[in-house]
Write an enzyme that holds these catalytic residues in place. Structure first.
Site, PDB file in Angstrom:
ATOM      1  N   ASN A 121       0.916  -1.173   0.000  1.00  0.00           N
ATOM      2  CA  ASN A 121       0.000   0.000   0.000  1.00  0.00           C
ATOM      3  C   ASN A 121       0.938   1.201   0.000  1.00  0.00           C
ATOM      4  O   ASN A 121       1.756   1.342   0.920  1.00  0.00           O
ATOM      5  CB  ASN A 121      -0.814  -0.059   1.279  1.00  0.00           C
ATOM      6  N   ASN A 133      -7.016  10.057  -0.116  1.00  0.00           N
ATOM      7  CA  ASN A 133      -7.070   8.942  -1.057  1.00  0.00           C
ATOM      8  C   ASN A 133      -6.601   9.429  -2.421  1.00  0.00           C
ATOM      9  O   ASN A 133      -6.549  10.646  -2.667  1.00  0.00           O
ATOM     10  CB  ASN A 133      -8.508   8.409  -1.174  1.00  0.00           C
ATOM     11  N   CYS A 173      -6.063   5.814   7.665  1.00  0.00           N
ATOM     12  CA  CYS A 173      -5.328   4.898   6.799  1.00  0.00           C
ATOM     13  C   CYS A 173      -4.325   4.164   7.683  1.00  0.00           C
ATOM     14  O   CYS A 173      -3.386   4.776   8.206  1.00  0.00           O
ATOM     15  CB  CYS A 173      -4.612   5.670   5.696  1.00  0.00           C
ATOM     16  N   GLY A 174      -4.552   2.876   7.883  1.00  0.00           N
ATOM     17  CA  GLY A 174      -3.708   2.113   8.816  1.00  0.00           C
ATOM     18  C   GLY A 174      -2.288   1.951   8.290  1.00  0.00           C
ATOM     19  O   GLY A 174      -1.308   2.241   8.994  1.00  0.00           O
ATOM     20  N   ASN A 175      -2.164   1.511   7.040  1.00  0.00           N
ATOM     21  CA  ASN A 175      -0.817   1.361   6.465  1.00  0.00           C
ATOM     22  C   ASN A 175      -0.159   2.727   6.305  1.00  0.00           C
ATOM     23  O   ASN A 175       1.045   2.879   6.540  1.00  0.00           O
ATOM     24  CB  ASN A 175      -0.897   0.680   5.095  1.00  0.00           C
ATOM     25  N   ASN A 194     -15.037   0.209   2.088  1.00  0.00           N
ATOM     26  CA  ASN A 194     -13.995  -0.681   1.578  1.00  0.00           C
ATOM     27  C   ASN A 194     -14.539  -2.091   1.660  1.00  0.00           C
ATOM     28  O   ASN A 194     -15.378  -2.389   2.531  1.00  0.00           O
ATOM     29  CB  ASN A 194     -12.737  -0.525   2.442  1.00  0.00           C
ATOM     30  N   GLU A 248     -10.500  -0.917  -2.343  1.00  0.00           N
ATOM     31  CA  GLU A 248     -10.425   0.261  -1.468  1.00  0.00           C
ATOM     32  C   GLU A 248     -11.225   1.452  -1.997  1.00  0.00           C
ATOM     33  O   GLU A 248     -11.021   1.909  -3.126  1.00  0.00           O
ATOM     34  CB  GLU A 248      -8.971   0.707  -1.289  1.00  0.00           C
ATOM     35  N   CYS A 258      -4.527  -3.392   2.833  1.00  0.00           N
ATOM     36  CA  CYS A 258      -5.268  -2.289   3.458  1.00  0.00           C
ATOM     37  C   CYS A 258      -5.209  -2.517   4.968  1.00  0.00           C
ATOM     38  O   CYS A 258      -5.699  -3.536   5.467  1.00  0.00           O
ATOM     39  CB  CYS A 258      -6.717  -2.314   2.956  1.00  0.00           C
ATOM     40  N   THR A 269      -6.479  -0.812   7.739  1.00  0.00           N
ATOM     41  CA  THR A 269      -7.740  -0.834   8.491  1.00  0.00           C
ATOM     42  C   THR A 269      -8.596  -2.009   8.038  1.00  0.00           C
ATOM     43  O   THR A 269      -9.411  -2.525   8.819  1.00  0.00           O
ATOM     44  CB  THR A 269      -8.520   0.483   8.278  1.00  0.00           C
TER      45      THR A 269
HETATM   46  N1  API Z   1      -9.281   4.068   1.304  1.00  0.00           N
HETATM   47  C1  API Z   1      -9.694   4.005   2.697  1.00  0.00           C
HETATM   48  C2  API Z   1      -8.696   4.763   3.612  1.00  0.00           C
HETATM   49  C3  API Z   1      -7.354   4.128   3.565  1.00  0.00           C
HETATM   50  C4  API Z   1      -7.422   2.732   4.037  1.00  0.00           C
HETATM   51  C5  API Z   1      -6.180   1.893   3.776  1.00  0.00           C
HETATM   52  N2  API Z   1      -5.200   2.444   2.867  1.00  0.00           N
HETATM   53  C6  API Z   1      -5.536   1.511   5.079  1.00  0.00           C
HETATM   54  O1  API Z   1      -4.346   1.143   5.086  1.00  0.00           O
HETATM   55  O2  API Z   1      -6.247   1.540   6.102  1.00  0.00           O
HETATM   56  C7  API Z   1     -11.030   4.692   2.855  1.00  0.00           C
HETATM   57  O3  API Z   1     -11.263   5.690   2.183  1.00  0.00           O
HETATM   58  O4  API Z   1     -11.809   4.212   3.683  1.00  0.00           O
END
Ligand code: API
Length: 265
Positions: free
Chosen positions: A14, A66, A75-77, A175, A195, A205, A207
């Protein structure tokens, strides 16, 4: 002609553009600029963009966008990459407290470079008719458990879009995580994610795998849960409460700087 200095990080595939915006000069309403910077052919290319900004009480604030150019939820990652970035900038040592879209978080980087991110408590999960299990782990996630040996062939883009844009989820979006349980106990839970805001499958991802681990706790998973995504392995630890909520939720995995540079605007 102006130029913009940037750093590129990735956490289990990611990937993100990170900007040191402690001067707070970046125009967060310039959606077109964020889209350009995330564009994989015309710009730098990334799933999202993260500003590292000052915070009154905490070590820093991360502002996550995003690839669609709009400010996103947690965004967890990306948070794990922001922690690695703050460490690389010399802003923090191994422990940190920072502000993200869903509130304050603590995190630490261990000697192996793995970043352990504490998530906000997760209030619980809700069955959503025939779609699957819905949880909010700082971002909204639908979790669908797939039959054995079907995940590899699944068209995640097509299947994910149908759910993300249907009437149940269209307004705010969600997601969508497709999961395959381990054939043998102790092997990882396999996850592929469509996502929101990237509007495509990402290699992982954060989260999302957190939502999967918590949903899988009702299907035999125990903490810490080992999750395998196309981008790499992540671990999620948690404590389940009697009321169905979860606390001490930690997302752990690598976060690497890939390159830095300047782009002409
Ligand atoms: N696209 C996701 C946010 C980033 C989630 C993902 N990149 C992660 O690592 O949590 C959303 O709009 O809900």
């Amino acid at each position: 002609m102006t130029t913009l200095s940037f750093f590129k990080y990735q956490g289990t595939g990611n990937d993100f553009v990170l900007l040191d915006d402690r001067a707070q000069l970046f125009d967060i309403d310039n959606h077109q600029l964020v889209r350009f910077l995330c564009d994989r052919r015309r710009g730098i290319g990334a799933d999202g963009l993260i500003l590292l900004r000052p915070h009154q009480q905490l070590d820093f604030e991360m502002v996550y966008f995003n690839a669609d150019g709009y400010v996103g939820s947690l965004c967890g990652n990306g948070s794990r990459c922001a922690v690695a970035f703050a460490h690389d900038l010399g802003l923090i040592n191994r422990e940190t407290h920072f502000q993200a879209a869903d509130g304050p978080h603590e995190a630490h980087i261990d000697e192996d470079g793995l970043v352990h991110l504490r998530m906000q408590d997760v209030l619980g999960q809700q069955e959503v008719e025939e779609y699957g299990i819905f949880l909010d782990t700082g971002s909204p996630h639908l979790v669908r458990f797939q039959p054995a040996s079907t995940l590899a062939e699944l068209n995640v883009f097509a299947e994910g879009r149908v759910i993300r844009y249907n009437e149940r989820f269209r307004e705010k979006g969600t997601n969508v995580n497709f999961v395959e349980a381990p054939a043998v106990p102790g092997q990882p839970w396999q996850v592929r994610t469509y996502e929101r805001g990237v509007e495509d499958e990402t290699l992982s991802c954060g989260t999302g795998v957190t939502a999967v681990a918590l949903a899988a706790s009702k299907r035999g998973a125990t903490s810490p849960v080992h999750l395998r995504t196309p981008g790499g392995d992540l671990h999620v630890a948690y404590e389940a409460r009697p009321d169905g909520s979860f606390t001490n939720v930690y997302l752990s995995g690598p976060a690497q700087r890939v390159f830095s540079g300047t782009i002409e605007l």
